[in-house]
Design an enzyme around this catalytic site. Structure first.
Site, PDB file in Angstrom:
ATOM      1  CE  LYS A 189      -4.642   0.699   0.074  1.00 38.78           C
ATOM      2  NZ  LYS A 189      -5.701  -0.129  -0.604  1.00 38.78           N
TER       3      LYS A 189
ATOM      4  CG  ASP B 119      -7.381   3.514  -0.921  1.00 46.10           C
ATOM      5  OD1 ASP B 119      -7.529   4.491  -0.119  1.00 46.10           O
ATOM      6  OD2 ASP B 119      -7.678   2.546  -0.836  1.00 46.10           O
TER       7      ASP B 119
END
Length: 451
Positions: free
Chosen positions: A131, A171
């Site tokens: 991430k 995201d």
């Protein structure tokens, strides 16, 4: 909110993790949930509890922090901070989104990356967990400012990514616009058309039909699977949805398509309750075209919609709930309100939106609860399908992608349900998801040696 440490072997692991990662409460919470689920595994298979395996699993393979200087439209130099945590690559290249939001910190990125390990493992598609992101806030910035920031961000990030190494996606705060700017700078720097290095691209240049909808659609499909396992149907049920971003919009769309009745949405300024059901076309116009607020939706919708600046979508009595905004948005009091209102199932569209206390309330009340690592895995599943299409220079139609997503979500539900039963926790999707994901990753790590 701080989590209570799990017992025995897990307690020692958790205490050491907290000591080595001080102040990273979100990461502590995510790790606690997984560690607390592993007791049945350690009891049945002591080899997984031997020193070294879990210690490696909770330690990222690589943590990258870098400066991102960029110039705003007034010529002033701004400095943001960039992150990429490459957590685990035992099953494949690191895979996980980039988040641009003021709340992004190392602890937040590590929590998201840790969750991504197990989420990606559950898809069965051969991708590891990672991430990244930045504390840059794209809201209120011009396209030119966002472009300059993305170009500066990718100028550093390009050293660490690649289609066989690490494949970022979008995201919160990173949509098609940002992915386009990031990809353009990567192509410029590397002099390669490496379509598989980023997912969430435009469909005209390597993107996948259906990727934008996949996370929201997937969370609804998972809820439908949970209800079906109890002999119930989603059609005709009322639903609450939090948020008004990409995940929330497509959650609302899929709920309506399957015959459910979504009646809420929200943003940082408040929530809307629409008794006639959310008018998706109007909400899309307000949020995506005009970049407005949900209060604008309520004003234009008329009498059926109420905007509550200090209200909560969780106070509305519904049959199913979809927290789809951000982490820890739904607490114990919210969970109790939903239980009083007769909620049957909760499916996490966001990452870790329910606090541990809220999860316990749902489980003790017998509510079917789908944790984010299972329920919202549709997005990364279709991202992996985008990687497959890029590798073979193919472009699949929306129908094929939708069919693949449906099969994948049914498979994730099945493995979570069966694993929970196998380890003595029938109906506990949290335990099922954590153990199923852990076993897939742990077996791959053990096979590859101490690396």
């Amino acid at each position: 909110m701080a989590a209570e440490p799990p017992k025995d072997r897990q307690a020692a692991l958790y205490d050491e993790l907290v000591r080595r990662n001080p102040g990273e409460s979100e990461f502590h919470q995510a790790a606690h949930e997984v560690l607390d689920s592993l007791g049945p595994v350690f009891a049945a298979h002591p080899e997984y509890a031997e020193p070294g395996l879990v210690e490696r699993l909770v330690e990222p393979e690589r943590q990258i922090i870098f400066r991102v200087p960029w110039q705003d439209d007034r010529g002033r130099v701004q400095v943001a901070r960039g992150f990429r945590v490459e957590f685990n690559s035992a099953l494949g290249p690191y895979k996980g989104g980039l988040r641009f939001h003021p709340t992004v910190s190392l602890g937040v990125v590590k929590f998201l990356g840790f969750e991504q390990i197990f989420k990606n493992a559950l898809t069965g598609l051969g991708i590891g967990g990672g991430k990244g992101g930045s504390d840059f806030d794209p809201r209120g910035r011009s396209d030119a400012e966002v472009m300059r920031f993305c170009q500066s961000f990718m100028t550093e990030l390009h050293r660490h990514i690649g289609e066989h190494t690490d494949v970022p996606a979008g995201d919160i705060g990173v949509g098609a616009r940002e992915i386009g700017y990031l990809f353009g700078q990567y192509r410029r720097i590397t002099n390669r058309w490496e379509a598989g290095v980023l997912t969430g691209k435009g469909t005209a240049w390597g993107g996948s039909e259906g990727r934008t909808a996949a996370t929201g659609y997937g969370s609804v499909l998972f809820a439908a699977e949970m209800l079906a396992a109890r002999g119930q149907d989603l059609a005709g049920l009322t639903a609450s949805v939090s948020g008004s971003g990409n995940v929330a919009l497509y959650t609302i769309e899929k709920l309506s398509a399957l015959g459910a009745h979504p009646v809420t949405c929200s943003d940082s300024q408040g929530c809307v309750v629409d008794e006639k059901g959310i008018d998706l076309e109007l909400l899309r116009t307000v949020k995506e075209v005009e970049r407005g607020r949900v209060s604008d939706y309520a004003e234009r919708r008329g009498g059926s919609a109420r905007f509550l600046p200090s209200g909560s979508v969780w106070d509305v009595p519904v049959d199913v709930a979809f927290p789809s905004a951000t982490q820890n948005e739904l607490g114990a009091d919210d969970a109790r309100a939903l239980v009083r209102g007769g909620v049957r199932a909760v499916s996490e569209g966001a990452n870790m939106p329910c606090t541990p206390e809220a999860v316990r309330v749902f489980q003790e009340a017998g509510v079917a609860f789908g944790p984010g690592k299972a329920a919202n895995a549709g997005g990364v599943a279709v991202s992996a399908l985008e990687m497959r299409q890029n590798a073979s220079r193919e472009s699949w139609g929306r129908e094929r992608v939708a069919a693949e997503l449906s099969v994948t979500m049914a498979g994730i539900h099945r493995v979570c349900h069966e694993t929970a039963e196998r380890f003595g926790r029938p109906g506990d999707y949290v335990t099922g998801a954590n153990i199923a994901g852990f076993l897939r990753v742990a077996d791959a790590m053990s096979a590859q040696g101490v690396v």
